[in-house]
Design an enzyme around this catalytic site. Structure first.
Site, PDB file in Angstrom:
ATOM      1  N   HIS A  24       0.870  -1.200   0.000  1.00  0.00           N
ATOM      2  CA  HIS A  24       0.000   0.000   0.000  1.00  0.00           C
ATOM      3  C   HIS A  24       0.892   1.231   0.000  1.00  0.00           C
ATOM      4  CE1 HIS A  24      -3.877   2.071   1.465  1.00  0.00           C
ATOM      5  NE2 HIS A  24      -3.003   3.025   1.150  1.00  0.00           N
ATOM      6  N   HIS A  81       1.463   5.374  -1.845  1.00  0.00           N
ATOM      7  CA  HIS A  81       1.068   6.478  -2.725  1.00  0.00           C
ATOM      8  C   HIS A  81       2.337   7.054  -3.356  1.00  0.00           C
ATOM      9  CE1 HIS A  81      -3.089   6.638  -1.170  1.00  0.00           C
ATOM     10  NE2 HIS A  81      -2.501   6.137  -0.091  1.00  0.00           N
ATOM     11  N   LEU A  82       2.423   6.930  -4.678  1.00  0.00           N
ATOM     12  CA  LEU A  82       3.614   7.438  -5.364  1.00  0.00           C
ATOM     13  C   LEU A  82       3.370   8.796  -6.011  1.00  0.00           C
ATOM     14  CD1 LEU A  82       4.915   4.143  -7.040  1.00  0.00           C
ATOM     15  CD2 LEU A  82       5.741   5.220  -4.933  1.00  0.00           C
ATOM     16  N   ARG A  83       2.076   9.216  -6.044  1.00  0.00           N
ATOM     17  CA  ARG A  83       1.708  10.477  -6.731  1.00  0.00           C
ATOM     18  C   ARG A  83       2.142  10.409  -8.200  1.00  0.00           C
ATOM     19  NH1 ARG A  83      -1.468  10.742  -2.425  1.00  0.00           N
ATOM     20  NH2 ARG A  83      -0.617  11.811  -0.637  1.00  0.00           N
ATOM     21  N   ASN A 135      -5.299   7.033  -6.230  1.00  0.00           N
ATOM     22  CA  ASN A 135      -6.049   8.273  -5.951  1.00  0.00           C
ATOM     23  C   ASN A 135      -5.339   9.509  -6.500  1.00  0.00           C
ATOM     24  OD1 ASN A 135      -4.080   8.002  -3.925  1.00  0.00           O
ATOM     25  ND2 ASN A 135      -5.308   9.071  -2.387  1.00  0.00           N
ATOM     26  N   LYS A 161      -9.448  -0.466  -5.333  1.00  0.00           N
ATOM     27  CA  LYS A 161      -9.460   0.240  -4.064  1.00  0.00           C
ATOM     28  C   LYS A 161     -10.802   0.934  -3.885  1.00  0.00           C
ATOM     29  CE  LYS A 161      -7.847   2.105  -0.289  1.00  0.00           C
ATOM     30  NZ  LYS A 161      -6.772   3.080  -0.187  1.00  0.00           N
ATOM     31  N   HIS A 200     -10.552   1.291   2.018  1.00  0.00           N
ATOM     32  CA  HIS A 200     -10.365   2.336   3.034  1.00  0.00           C
ATOM     33  C   HIS A 200     -11.594   2.246   3.941  1.00  0.00           C
ATOM     34  CE1 HIS A 200      -8.859   6.328   4.510  1.00  0.00           C
ATOM     35  NE2 HIS A 200     -10.041   6.225   5.085  1.00  0.00           N
ATOM     36  N   HIS A 221      -4.578  -0.238   6.088  1.00  0.00           N
ATOM     37  CA  HIS A 221      -4.071   0.631   7.156  1.00  0.00           C
ATOM     38  C   HIS A 221      -4.972   0.610   8.397  1.00  0.00           C
ATOM     39  CE1 HIS A 221      -6.938   3.208   5.111  1.00  0.00           C
ATOM     40  NE2 HIS A 221      -6.106   3.530   4.148  1.00  0.00           N
ATOM     41  N   LEU A 229      -5.155   9.610   7.706  1.00  0.00           N
ATOM     42  CA  LEU A 229      -6.469   8.971   7.809  1.00  0.00           C
ATOM     43  C   LEU A 229      -6.352   7.498   7.460  1.00  0.00           C
ATOM     44  CD1 LEU A 229      -8.640  11.790   6.221  1.00  0.00           C
ATOM     45  CD2 LEU A 229      -8.691  11.028   8.614  1.00  0.00           C
ATOM     46  N   ASP A 255       1.290   2.772   3.470  1.00  0.00           N
ATOM     47  CA  ASP A 255       0.461   3.966   3.232  1.00  0.00           C
ATOM     48  C   ASP A 255       1.323   5.224   3.254  1.00  0.00           C
ATOM     49  OD1 ASP A 255      -1.852   5.287   2.538  1.00  0.00           O
ATOM     50  OD2 ASP A 255      -2.526   5.551   4.598  1.00  0.00           O
ATOM     51  N   HIS A 273       2.753  14.687   1.060  1.00  0.00           N
ATOM     52  CA  HIS A 273       2.128  15.957   0.685  1.00  0.00           C
ATOM     53  C   HIS A 273       3.190  17.031   0.824  1.00  0.00           C
ATOM     54  CE1 HIS A 273      -2.080  14.563   0.657  1.00  0.00           C
ATOM     55  NE2 HIS A 273      -1.706  13.765   1.638  1.00  0.00           N
ATOM     56  N   ALA A 330      -3.333  18.563   5.124  1.00  0.00           N
ATOM     57  CA  ALA A 330      -3.508  17.369   4.283  1.00  0.00           C
ATOM     58  C   ALA A 330      -3.176  16.115   5.096  1.00  0.00           C
ATOM     59  CB  ALA A 330      -2.611  17.464   3.062  1.00  0.00           C
TER      60      ALA A 330
HETATM   61  O1  DOR Z   1      -3.501   9.649   5.378  1.00  0.00           O
HETATM   62  C1  DOR Z   1      -3.874   9.294   4.265  1.00  0.00           C
HETATM   63  N1  DOR Z   1      -3.322   9.807   3.145  1.00  0.00           N
HETATM   64  N2  DOR Z   1      -4.868   8.416   4.181  1.00  0.00           N
HETATM   65  C2  DOR Z   1      -5.423   8.102   3.007  1.00  0.00           C
HETATM   66  O2  DOR Z   1      -6.334   7.339   3.005  1.00  0.00           O
HETATM   67  C3  DOR Z   1      -4.982   8.757   1.749  1.00  0.00           C
HETATM   68  C4  DOR Z   1      -3.633   9.247   1.861  1.00  0.00           C
HETATM   69  C5  DOR Z   1      -3.253  10.202   0.755  1.00  0.00           C
HETATM   70  O3  DOR Z   1      -3.454   9.872  -0.416  1.00  0.00           O
HETATM   71  O4  DOR Z   1      -2.710  11.267   1.046  1.00  0.00           O
HETATM   72 ZN    ZN Z   2      -3.466   5.009   1.330  1.00  0.00          ZN
END
Ligand code: DOR
Ligand code: ZN
Length: 351
Positions: free
Chosen positions: A13, A15-17, A41, A97, A134, A172, A217, A245, A249, A261
């Site tokens: 899990h 997030h690579l953006r 996302n 997801k 989630h 998570h 989150l 996770d 940001h 964020a």
């Molecule tokens: O803390 C979080 N950041 N929880 C998530 O579910 C999404 C993630 C994000 O993409 O920044």
């Molecule tokens: Zn996530």
């Protein structure tokens, strides 16, 4: 010096953006992870196999040889059974997801009525595609600290009951209730656990003033929940495995007076942070299962065949990292991490 060797771990899990952020995120994730499950996302979200293929190619453009991104597709109210079939045939999209609309970062395109998705879950069950969740309700009347437990009661129980052969991952997890639910569920149900939910609780975020670096989150809970997560992670139960996770940001978005964020960046030190948790529990011998085996087993991938070595040799984490044209404050920035990866790290690809 204490030392531990693990089969190369995977991160189920992350997030690579996108775009200029990939240089940072991919290089950090690829230092020693074999596979990573890439969250979809983005804006707009990665909703089908073609978008996922293009995103994967952008990621691979920054990756050293041997690093394998696998892609989660973003479930929307419009997702069709055909998209599920295409994912199952793709070879690189093992999961969808589910973001309840409004639950978290970039979830606006997410699912508004989960029961309306049951025909899609039916197709996922039939084609053996994983549902990655989630797990938080979004009702305004539900306290933010109770949203995961409420999701389990009102929705997850129903999904697991209706679709007993569907592989489900509660992502998570943050509560004792979630750990208990997964421990008692069938082997079709698993959970990822982040390093930050193992290392921190809501006191770390709130005592002495709100610390945006810890805001994520689902939100950090009280210490009884943290302890339950640690217990689950080190237990050797194959239903719990590593998913960071890691969710970067830019600093200005987190240290923002109106609306911090959500997300913690841990990819710069992920396995090292987990090693701290397992060491504190005298459970380093169970880190390999959690980090390198159980996730691959659940996803149906072979274990990685090479290894990494970690030594107990503290190092200093930079206070801030370059992140495209922005700054990123990493977890433990300006502090030290007790474990260091001393072999098995990949040479980074210069971009
Ligand atoms: O803390 C979080 N950041 N929880 C998530 O579910 C999404 C993630 C994000 O993409 O920044
Ligand atoms: Zn996530």
């Amino acid at each position: 010096m204490q030392s531990i060797t693990l089969k190369r771990p995977d991160d189920w899990h992350i997030h690579l953006r996108d775009d200029t952020y990939l240089e940072r995120t991919v290089q950090d994730a690829a230092r020693y992870f074999g596979r990573v499950l890439v969250m979809p996302n983005l804006v707009p979200p990665v909703t089908d196999v073609n978008l996922a293929r293009a995103y994967r190619d952008r990621i691979l453009g920054h990756a050293p040889d041997g690093f394998t991104p696998v892609m989660a597709l973003y479930l929307t109210d419009q997702t069709s059974a055909d998209t599920v079939v295409a994912a199952s045939q793709s070879g690189f999209c093992p999961a969808f997801k589910l973001y309840p609309a409004g639950a978290t970062t970039n979830s606006a395109f997410g699912v508004n009525a989960i029961e309306a998705m049951f025909p899609v879950f039916e197709a996922m069950q039939e084609h053996d595609v994983i549902l990655s969740i989630h797990g938080e309700v979004t009702d305004e009347g539900i306290d933010i600290f109770d949203r995961e437990a409420a999701f389990i009661d009102t929705m997850l129980t129903k999904i697991v009951h209706e679709f007993p052969a569907l592989r489900v991952i509660l992502e998570h997890i943050t509560t004792r209730e979630a750990a208990q639910f997964v421990a008692e569920a069938s082997d079709k149900v698993a959970a990822t656990i982040t390093a930050h939910h193992l290392l921190f609780n809501r006191n770390d975020m709130l005592v002495g003033g709100m610390k945006p670096i810890h805001y994520c989150l689902p939100i950090l809970k009280r210490d009884i929940h943290q302890k339950a997560l640690v217990h689950a992670a080190v237990s050797g139960n194959r239903s719990f495995f590593l998913g960071t996770d890691s969710a970067p940001h830019p600093r200005h978005a987190k240290e923002n007076a109106c609306g911090c964020a959500a997300g913690c960046y841990t990819a710069h030190a992920a396995i090292e942070l987990y090693a701290e948790v397992f060491e504190a529990e005298n459970a380093l011998q169970r880190l390999e299962g959690f980090a390198s085996e159980y996730g691959a087993d659940f996803y149906g991938y072979p274990h990685n065949t090479d290894t990494i070595q970690l030594d107990k040799d503290a190092w200093h984490v930079e206070e801030k990292l370059a992140f495209g044209t922005d700054e990123l404050i990493p977890t433990r920035g300006g502090e030290s991490v007790a474990w260091r990866v001393t072999s098995g790290a990949r040479p980074l690809k210069k971009v």
